[in-house]
Write an enzyme that holds these catalytic residues in place. Structure first.
Site, PDB file in Angstrom:
ATOM      1  N   ASP A   1       9.263   2.549   0.087  1.00 42.20           N
ATOM      2  CA  ASP A   1       8.205   3.170   0.881  1.00 42.20           C
ATOM      3  C   ASP A   1       8.369   2.669   2.321  1.00 42.20           C
ATOM      4  O   ASP A   1       7.935   1.575   2.666  1.00 42.20           O
ATOM      5  CB  ASP A   1       6.825   2.806   0.320  1.00 42.20           C
ATOM      6  CG  ASP A   1       5.707   3.519   1.079  1.00 42.20           C
ATOM      7  OD1 ASP A   1       5.997   4.112   2.137  1.00 42.20           O
ATOM      8  OD2 ASP A   1       4.551   3.466   0.620  1.00 42.20           O
TER       9      ASP A   1
ATOM     10  N   TYR B   1       0.848  -1.186   0.000  1.00 39.48           N
ATOM     11  CA  TYR B   1       0.000   0.000   0.000  1.00 39.48           C
ATOM     12  C   TYR B   1       0.884   1.236   0.000  1.00 39.48           C
ATOM     13  O   TYR B   1       1.866   1.297   0.744  1.00 39.48           O
ATOM     14  CB  TYR B   1      -0.896   0.009   1.242  1.00 39.48           C
ATOM     15  CG  TYR B   1      -1.777   1.245   1.364  1.00 39.48           C
ATOM     16  CD1 TYR B   1      -2.817   1.481   0.459  1.00 39.48           C
ATOM     17  CD2 TYR B   1      -1.568   2.168   2.383  1.00 39.48           C
ATOM     18  CE1 TYR B   1      -3.625   2.604   0.578  1.00 39.48           C
ATOM     19  CE2 TYR B   1      -2.375   3.294   2.514  1.00 39.48           C
ATOM     20  CZ  TYR B   1      -3.401   3.511   1.605  1.00 39.48           C
ATOM     21  OH  TYR B   1      -4.200   4.629   1.726  1.00 39.48           O
TER      22      TYR B   1
ATOM     23  N   LYS C   1       4.139   8.246   9.298  1.00 38.11           N
ATOM     24  CA  LYS C   1       3.821   7.591  10.567  1.00 38.11           C
ATOM     25  C   LYS C   1       4.754   8.015  11.710  1.00 38.11           C
ATOM     26  O   LYS C   1       4.559   9.083  12.266  1.00 38.11           O
ATOM     27  CB  LYS C   1       3.728   6.075  10.360  1.00 38.11           C
ATOM     28  CG  LYS C   1       2.613   5.773   9.338  1.00 38.11           C
ATOM     29  CD  LYS C   1       2.049   4.388   9.346  1.00 38.11           C
ATOM     30  CE  LYS C   1       0.764   4.360   8.526  1.00 38.11           C
ATOM     31  NZ  LYS C   1       0.851   3.738   7.219  1.00 38.11           N
TER      32      LYS C   1
HETATM   33  C1  LIG Z   1       0.300   4.353   5.875  1.00 35.22           C
HETATM   34  C2  LIG Z   1       1.078   4.172   4.657  1.00 35.22           C
HETATM   35  C3  LIG Z   1       1.009   5.070   3.585  1.00 35.22           C
HETATM   36  C4  LIG Z   1       0.040   6.221   3.551  1.00 35.22           C
HETATM   37  O1  LIG Z   1       0.297   7.137   4.557  1.00 35.22           O
HETATM   38  P1  LIG Z   1      -0.877   8.184   4.944  1.00 35.22           P
HETATM   39  O2  LIG Z   1      -0.210   9.079   5.938  1.00 35.22           O
HETATM   40  O3  LIG Z   1      -1.976   7.353   5.530  1.00 35.22           O
HETATM   41  O4  LIG Z   1      -1.278   8.876   3.713  1.00 35.22           O
HETATM   42  C5  LIG Z   1       1.844   4.879   2.504  1.00 35.22           C
HETATM   43  N1  LIG Z   1       2.710   3.856   2.473  1.00 35.22           N
HETATM   44  C6  LIG Z   1       2.805   2.953   3.471  1.00 35.22           C
HETATM   45  C7  LIG Z   1       3.793   1.863   3.389  1.00 35.22           C
HETATM   46  C8  LIG Z   1       1.985   3.085   4.585  1.00 35.22           C
HETATM   47  O5  LIG Z   1       2.058   2.177   5.547  1.00 35.22           O
END
Ligand SMILES: *Cc1c(COP(=O)(O)O)cnc(C)c1O
Length: 433
Positions: free
Chosen positions: A243, A148, A271
């Protein structure tokens, strides 16, 4: 505790919310669509515990889906936010704290020479993709099924009929002309990525991957997987984007790239680097980051980017993480929980497989290896739902979905973990067939 849990206040308030907020929630996973319960509304949190609006208390393993590695309302973080708030919450002009946080990130991750702050992981990834395209002059992006990367158009894409070239939008409202530019491969499948590179030879701008996948549940990279991706990207002149929105400052201070010794070209963070407030970042090679406006031709901006409250929370969080044996403590707590769950499963005759990276893990009800999204989908989801309900009704709060990770924080003491394991054992007893 236990059977006495009453959720009537939450049920009533969720209905009220639903009249003015779609689904009663501001992010869909909060609506408990993946389990057989109704959402509980949270009133407060302290350390590793949260309390809902009916007064039920839980040991929390969601941690706001990853950010709260220090636990809820950490006194130092609260104090930093208070101090910052007293000086004004936002100026739309540069402040010292932005440089202070950027310097910490650059120091923590050798692959990052420069970093731009944004307000969400979604934005960080959007910017990384735009940078990869500008840097290479190419259009296509490779992503892995089950990873994601936020909710931007180009990344809400699912593998089609198993063929890389047939990716389709995974959300309504995403034009096919955009989803077409994203090629989907399976996680841990190097031949699949090689096929994609062949098919789209000379046209792949970037390859984006969660170096440890945590959004289909935790799935670990096979030995050599990340190294092969690095080599393929080097060979094809493609920008490798890690990511690390979840894994950054979670699996190690330096993220998954430190754990596996792989240097990506761009890194997305979020995060934990918001310290519980909205902040995220994209960082990497200066030659790529300097393409950003105002130095270069890639436009990107944000009214609240690098805002003082988030920067204060973030700096304090990173400093607390950096000052002690935090990651050893997190590893100890994570392995204690894993061992306890495995022991409880053996005792009660439940089949589980736990995949863990330090303080994040997933508990799959299966006896088979879990290496990609297909494997995760073939685990016993019905069993997970019963597990979730049992835990919720006995004071342990985990993500309401079989496709999510469970997070331990520095606020979880050995006693908290011990108590959790006792509850899990009791729940296993009640859900076995
Ligand atoms: C949570 C998450 C996102 C999106 O971050 P948001 O602050 O919710 O937009 C993107 N990549 C990864 C791997 C994530 O865990």
């Amino acid at each position: 505790m236990a059977q006495g849990y009453d959720f009537s206040g939450s049920a009533r308030e969720w209905q009220r919310a639903g009249r003015v907020i779609p689904g009663g929630v501001n992010s869909p996973v909060r609506a408990y669509g993946g389990v057989d319960e109704k959402p509980v509304l949270i009133a407060s949190g302290q350390g590793c515990r949260i309390t809902d609006i009916d007064g039920n208390e839980y040991i929390d393993y969601v941690g706001s889906w990853g950010p709260l590695i220090l636990g809820h309302a950490h006194p130092k973080v609260v104090a930093a936010i208070q101090t910052a708030a007293q000086r004004g919450t936002t100026f739309g002009a540069p402040t010292l704290a932005e440089t202070d946080l950027a310097e910490r990130i650059v120091k923590a991750m050798p692959s990052i020479q420069k970093v731009r702050m944004v307000s969400s992981g979604t934005e960080a990834v959007m910017t990384a993709i735009r940078l990869a395209r500008a840097h290479t002059g190419r259009d296509y992006v490779i992503k892995m099924n089950g990873c994601y990367h936020g909710h931007s158009d180009g990344l809400l894409v699912a593998a089609g009929s198993g063929l890389a070239e047939h990716s389709t939008p995974s959300s309504a409202g995403v034009p096919r002309s955009i989803s077409e530019r994203t090629i989907v491969a399976e996680y841990n499948d190097i031949p699949g990525v090689e096929r994609a590179f062949e098919e789209y030879h000379g046209r792949v701008a970037g390859l984006i991957v969660e170096p440890i996948a945590a959004n289909m549940g935790v799935v670990l990279p096979d030995p050599g997987y990340l190294k092969s991706l690095r080599q393929l990207c080097d060979y094809h002149g493609t920008v490798l984007i890690f990511d690390e929105v979840i894994t950054g400052f979670r699996v190690a201070y330096g993220g998954a790239q430190a754990v596996y010794g792989i240097c990506p070209d761009l890194t997305c963070l979020g995060k934990i680097i918001g310290g519980g407030l909205p902040a995220a970042a994209v960082g990497g090679k200066a030659a790529i980051l300097d393409l950003l406006s105002p130095l270069g031709p890639v436009y990107q901006a944000g009214t609240l980017s690098g805002n003082p409250l988030a920067m204060a929370a973030a700096i304090t969080t990173l400093d607390v993480l950096g000052e002690t044996d935090s990651y050893q403590q997190l590893e100890t707590a994570g392995s204690q929980l894993q061992a306890g769950i495995e022991k409880a499963a053996r005792k009660t005759g439940i089949t589980v497989r736990i995949l863990r990276a330090g303080s994040m893990m997933s508990c799959y009800f299966t006896d088979r290896p879990v290496r990609n999204l297909t494997d995760v989908k073939s685990t016993e989801i019905a069993m997970f739902k019963r597990f979730f309900s049992g835990l919720l009704r006995n004071g342990v709060y985990i993500a309401p979905s079989a496709y999510e990770a469970l997070f331990v924080s520095l606020a979880h003491s050995p006693e908290d973990i011990h108590k959790t394991i006792e509850i899990i054992c009791k729940v296993f007893q009640s859900i076995r067939r």
